[in-house]
Design a protein around this motif. Structure first.
Motif, PDB file in Angstrom:
ATOM      1  N   ARG A 158       0.824  -1.210   0.000  1.00 23.20           N
ATOM      2  CA  ARG A 158       0.000   0.000   0.000  1.00 23.20           C
ATOM      3  C   ARG A 158       0.858   1.261   0.000  1.00 23.20           C
ATOM      4  O   ARG A 158       0.474   2.294  -0.532  1.00 23.20           O
ATOM      5  CB  ARG A 158      -0.919  -0.014   1.231  1.00 23.20           C
ATOM      6  CG  ARG A 158      -1.933   1.114   1.273  1.00 23.20           C
ATOM      7  CD  ARG A 158      -3.019   0.803   2.301  1.00 23.20           C
ATOM      8  NE  ARG A 158      -2.446   0.513   3.610  1.00 23.20           N
ATOM      9  CZ  ARG A 158      -2.166   1.457   4.502  1.00 23.20           C
ATOM     10  NH1 ARG A 158      -2.365   2.730   4.223  1.00 23.20           N
ATOM     11  NH2 ARG A 158      -1.677   1.122   5.691  1.00 23.20           N
ATOM     12  N   GLN A 159       2.031   1.189   0.605  1.00 19.35           N
ATOM     13  CA  GLN A 159       2.952   2.324   0.636  1.00 19.35           C
ATOM     14  C   GLN A 159       4.275   1.937   0.002  1.00 19.35           C
ATOM     15  O   GLN A 159       4.688   0.779   0.068  1.00 19.35           O
ATOM     16  CB  GLN A 159       3.196   2.790   2.076  1.00 19.35           C
ATOM     17  CG  GLN A 159       1.972   3.415   2.733  1.00 19.35           C
ATOM     18  CD  GLN A 159       2.294   3.925   4.129  1.00 19.35           C
ATOM     19  OE1 GLN A 159       3.246   3.483   4.778  1.00 19.35           O
ATOM     20  NE2 GLN A 159       1.500   4.859   4.610  1.00 19.35           N
ATOM     21  N   SER A 160       4.931   2.915  -0.605  1.00 21.22           N
ATOM     22  CA  SER A 160       6.212   2.664  -1.269  1.00 21.22           C
ATOM     23  C   SER A 160       7.204   3.762  -0.908  1.00 21.22           C
ATOM     24  O   SER A 160       6.831   4.908  -0.637  1.00 21.22           O
ATOM     25  CB  SER A 160       5.989   2.627  -2.790  1.00 21.22           C
ATOM     26  OG  SER A 160       7.226   2.658  -3.467  1.00 21.22           O
ATOM     27  N   THR A 161       8.477   3.391  -0.905  1.00 17.86           N
ATOM     28  CA  THR A 161       9.536   4.372  -0.637  1.00 17.86           C
ATOM     29  C   THR A 161       9.987   5.074  -1.922  1.00 17.86           C
ATOM     30  O   THR A 161      10.882   5.916  -1.880  1.00 17.86           O
ATOM     31  CB  THR A 161      10.759   3.679  -0.007  1.00 17.86           C
ATOM     32  OG1 THR A 161      11.182   2.615  -0.885  1.00 17.86           O
ATOM     33  CG2 THR A 161      10.429   3.099   1.356  1.00 17.86           C
ATOM     34  N   GLU A 162       9.370   4.734  -3.034  1.00 18.49           N
ATOM     35  CA  GLU A 162       9.833   5.236  -4.336  1.00 18.49           C
ATOM     36  C   GLU A 162       9.854   6.756  -4.410  1.00 18.49           C
ATOM     37  O   GLU A 162      10.828   7.350  -4.878  1.00 18.49           O
ATOM     38  CB  GLU A 162       8.936   4.677  -5.446  1.00 18.49           C
ATOM     39  CG  GLU A 162       9.385   5.097  -6.851  1.00 18.49           C
ATOM     40  CD  GLU A 162       8.509   4.499  -7.937  1.00 18.49           C
ATOM     41  OE1 GLU A 162       8.777   4.782  -9.120  1.00 18.49           O
ATOM     42  OE2 GLU A 162       7.556   3.760  -7.614  1.00 18.49           O
ATOM     43  N   ARG A 163       8.785   7.397  -3.939  1.00 11.72           N
ATOM     44  CA  ARG A 163       8.729   8.864  -4.018  1.00 11.72           C
ATOM     45  C   ARG A 163       9.834   9.499  -3.186  1.00 11.72           C
ATOM     46  O   ARG A 163      10.496  10.441  -3.638  1.00 11.72           O
ATOM     47  CB  ARG A 163       7.364   9.369  -3.538  1.00 11.72           C
ATOM     48  CG  ARG A 163       7.243  10.894  -3.560  1.00 11.72           C
ATOM     49  CD  ARG A 163       5.943  11.348  -2.932  1.00 11.72           C
ATOM     50  NE  ARG A 163       5.794  10.864  -1.575  1.00 11.72           N
ATOM     51  CZ  ARG A 163       6.402  11.410  -0.525  1.00 11.72           C
ATOM     52  NH1 ARG A 163       7.236  12.436  -0.684  1.00 11.72           N
ATOM     53  NH2 ARG A 163       6.214  10.923   0.693  1.00 11.72           N
TER      54      ARG A 163
END
Length: 210
Positions: free
Chosen positions: A16-21
């Motif tokens: 649901r969450q990503s560190t990409e940004r």
């Protein structure tokens, strides 16, 4: 060219969450500041966890200190600890090792050009970490209040009956993860190799006594 390391963290261990940004934004800053990124550490772990329960953060700090990295880049100060005491302890480690810290949200640099804490650094760090801790407590209060109201109106919490996986099912589903752990690979490497979260690898390691 000065060296830099990126540390990114999200609280959700699911997709649901990503560190990409976070990583992309910090890469842009590094390019602007003419910094050479030597490593990127990404972690999925609850913000309520103690720092000793954040293996990737620990590995990141150890790497920065051992390799004399010039600057650690992170999106928010709250990424470095669950409360003001842990944040201050982390910051002190960085100062003692002369590793600078860049916080994207506040556009803040910990050390000046001479490698010393800037004049307002202590006040800034203490204020930001306390605000982050208070916000986390406010979120926890709202969640608990919402759960209580949900239960009061007949709602039920927890997984549906029959949704729990047996050890045999886990053993089959995560056989590559288990195999990698038995081979002595690090938790972080196993997570990357199998495209699962660090917390999942930690849980499996504990459950299977690896």
């Amino acid at each position: 060219m000065k060296t830099a390391v990126i540390y990114a963290r999200v609280s959700s261990v699911t997709d649901r969450q990503s560190t990409e940004r976070q990583v992309n934004d910090l890469k842009k800053y590094a390019e602007f500041a003419e910094l050479q990124i030597t490593n990127i550490f990404e972690e999925k772990v609850s913000g309520a966890k103690r720092n000793e329960e954040r293996p990737v953060l620990t590995e990141c700090l150890d790497f920065c200190i051992a390799n004399k990295v010039d600057i650690l880049l992170t999106s928010e100060l709250s990424r470095l600890g669950r409360n003001s005491f842990e944040v201050l302890e982390t910051v002190k480690r960085l100062i003692d090792a002369k590793v600078n810290l860049y916080i994207q949200k506040e556009q803040f640099l910990l050390l000046d050009n001479e490698g010393k804490p800037s004049t307002f650094a202590p006040v800034m760090i203490a204020t930001l970490s306390t605000c982050a801790e208070l916000e986390r407590e406010n979120i926890k209060f709202r969640l608990n209040s919402g759960r209580a109201q949900y239960i009061e109106h007949g709602g039920k919490l927890g997984r549906k009956a029959g949704s729990f996986k047996t050890m045999e099912q886990k053993k089959e589903e995560y056989k590559k993860v288990i195999s990698n752990l038995r081979a002595g690979k690090s938790i972080r490497d196993v997570a990357k190799l199998n495209d699962v979260s660090v917390s999942t690898v930690q849980r499996l390691k504990k459950e299977f006594n690896l």
